[in-house]
Design an enzyme around this catalytic site. Structure first.
Site, PDB file in Angstrom:
ATOM      1  N   ASP A   1       0.869  -1.172   0.000  1.00 58.60           N
ATOM      2  CA  ASP A   1       0.000   0.000   0.000  1.00 58.60           C
ATOM      3  C   ASP A   1       0.907   1.224   0.000  1.00 58.60           C
ATOM      4  O   ASP A   1       1.562   1.521   1.001  1.00 58.60           O
ATOM      5  CB  ASP A   1      -0.897  -0.008   1.240  1.00 58.60           C
ATOM      6  CG  ASP A   1      -1.904   1.138   1.260  1.00 58.60           C
ATOM      7  OD1 ASP A   1      -1.721   2.103   0.488  1.00 58.60           O
ATOM      8  OD2 ASP A   1      -2.849   1.072   2.055  1.00 58.60           O
TER       9      ASP A   1
ATOM     10  N   SER B   1       0.298  13.500 -15.293  1.00 58.69           N
ATOM     11  CA  SER B   1      -0.973  13.679 -15.996  1.00 58.69           C
ATOM     12  C   SER B   1      -0.987  15.056 -16.641  1.00 58.69           C
ATOM     13  O   SER B   1      -0.311  15.986 -16.173  1.00 58.69           O
ATOM     14  CB  SER B   1      -2.147  13.560 -15.016  1.00 58.69           C
ATOM     15  OG  SER B   1      -3.354  14.001 -15.605  1.00 58.69           O
TER      16      SER B   1
ATOM     17  N   TYR C   1      -7.219  16.203  -7.147  1.00 55.24           N
ATOM     18  CA  TYR C   1      -6.388  15.414  -8.067  1.00 55.24           C
ATOM     19  C   TYR C   1      -5.432  16.287  -8.892  1.00 55.24           C
ATOM     20  O   TYR C   1      -4.231  15.993  -8.941  1.00 55.24           O
ATOM     21  CB  TYR C   1      -7.276  14.578  -8.984  1.00 55.24           C
ATOM     22  CG  TYR C   1      -6.511  13.735  -9.980  1.00 55.24           C
ATOM     23  CD1 TYR C   1      -5.908  12.543  -9.591  1.00 55.24           C
ATOM     24  CD2 TYR C   1      -6.396  14.126 -11.314  1.00 55.24           C
ATOM     25  CE1 TYR C   1      -5.196  11.764 -10.497  1.00 55.24           C
ATOM     26  CE2 TYR C   1      -5.690  13.355 -12.228  1.00 55.24           C
ATOM     27  CZ  TYR C   1      -5.094  12.181 -11.820  1.00 55.24           C
ATOM     28  OH  TYR C   1      -4.393  11.418 -12.718  1.00 55.24           O
TER      29      TYR C   1
ATOM     30  N   LYS D   1      -1.199  16.287  -8.965  1.00 58.03           N
ATOM     31  CA  LYS D   1      -0.389  16.089 -10.167  1.00 58.03           C
ATOM     32  C   LYS D   1       0.502  17.306 -10.463  1.00 58.03           C
ATOM     33  O   LYS D   1       1.596  17.153 -11.006  1.00 58.03           O
ATOM     34  CB  LYS D   1      -1.285  15.760 -11.361  1.00 58.03           C
ATOM     35  CG  LYS D   1      -1.923  14.385 -11.265  1.00 58.03           C
ATOM     36  CD  LYS D   1      -0.856  13.284 -11.157  1.00 58.03           C
ATOM     37  CE  LYS D   1      -1.440  11.890 -11.130  1.00 58.03           C
ATOM     38  NZ  LYS D   1      -0.389  10.841 -11.088  1.00 58.03           N
TER      39      LYS D   1
END
Length: 245
Positions: free
Chosen positions: A67, A147, A162, A166
């Site tokens: 993890d 991304s 998010y 990034k």
């Protein structure tokens, strides 16, 4: 520029988030090219299935339940690699999560988990890889799967933190590049920033269903294999004349 992957054959690569999507596609290509690939993911059963499926290929997949939101798990994974396979030559930081939500009414626990996986886990794995490469005098390669959202905020609803995570990856890759250059290190750092990719991170979010279906219909979405191809290309670029591996 002459491209060659030969120098990596038989070497050790770690791929995070390797149980599905981009991570699985990357791991498959590297195994096929003869690397010892350590796949890290929470879903060990999926990794075991992939290892069995790819049995007989030139290289081998070593599944490790990990993890990446937990530092102890990452440290244990690197220790296992050191004790059982040897020095790390390649690290692919692919693990990432996206949870739909808003900044105005967001859940701080969700925010925390996104940053733990997308940023802190990446930082810890990168640190451990750099330490191992330096200790063994290896001019390795670290690839961050970033991304397009790390460079420009997409106009999709509910992206939550998010894009911020990034953007952090973009800054971290450049900071590490400057740090390695300053130390005259030959370890390479690459950041790959895809647009929309057909993976579980998108299809698993019900709010993205209509957007995803439209992207597929209009052929505006990448496949995981496209990103794996870009990783292989980056790894095939020439090393410096001072390479030790």
């Amino acid at each position: 520029m002459v491209l060659s992957f030969d120098r990596w054959v038989g070497k050790v690569a770690i791929v995070t988030g390797a149980s599905s999507g981009i991570g699985a596609a990357i791991a498959e290509q590297l195994v096929g090219k003869g690397l010892k690939v350590v796949g890290l993911a929470r879903r060990k059963d999926r990794l075991d299935q992939l290892a069995q499926k790819w049995n007989g290929k030139k290289g081998k997949l070593y599944p490790l339940k990990t993890d990446v939101s937990k530092e102890e798990d990452i440290l244990n994974a690197f220790k296992w690699v050191k004790d059982n396979l040897g020095p790390v030559h390649i690290l692919i930081n692919n693990a990432g999560i996206l949870k739909i939500g808003s900044l105005g009414e967001g859940d701080s626990k969700i925010w925390e988990n996104i940053f733990k996986v997308n940023v802190l886990g990446l930082c810890i794995a990168t640190r451990e890889a750099v330490k191992d490469m330096k200790a063994n005098n290896i001019d390795g390669h670290i690839i961050q799967i970033n991304s397009i959202a790390g460079h420009q905020i997409p106009s999709f609803p509910g992206l939550n933190v998010y894009p911020a995570s990034k953007y952090a990856v973009t800054a971290l890759a450049e900071t590490l590049r400057l740090e390695l250059n300053s130390a005259k290190s030959k370890i390479k750092i690459t950041s790959i920033s895809p647009g929309a990719v057909s993976t579980e991170i998108a299809s698993g979010n019900e709010d993205f269903k209509d957007i995803l279906e439209n992207l597929v219909k209009e052929k505006l979405i990448l496949d995981a294999e496209d990103i794996a191809d870009s990783v292989v290309y980056a790894l095939s670029t020439p090393l410096t004349s001072r390479s030790k591996n």
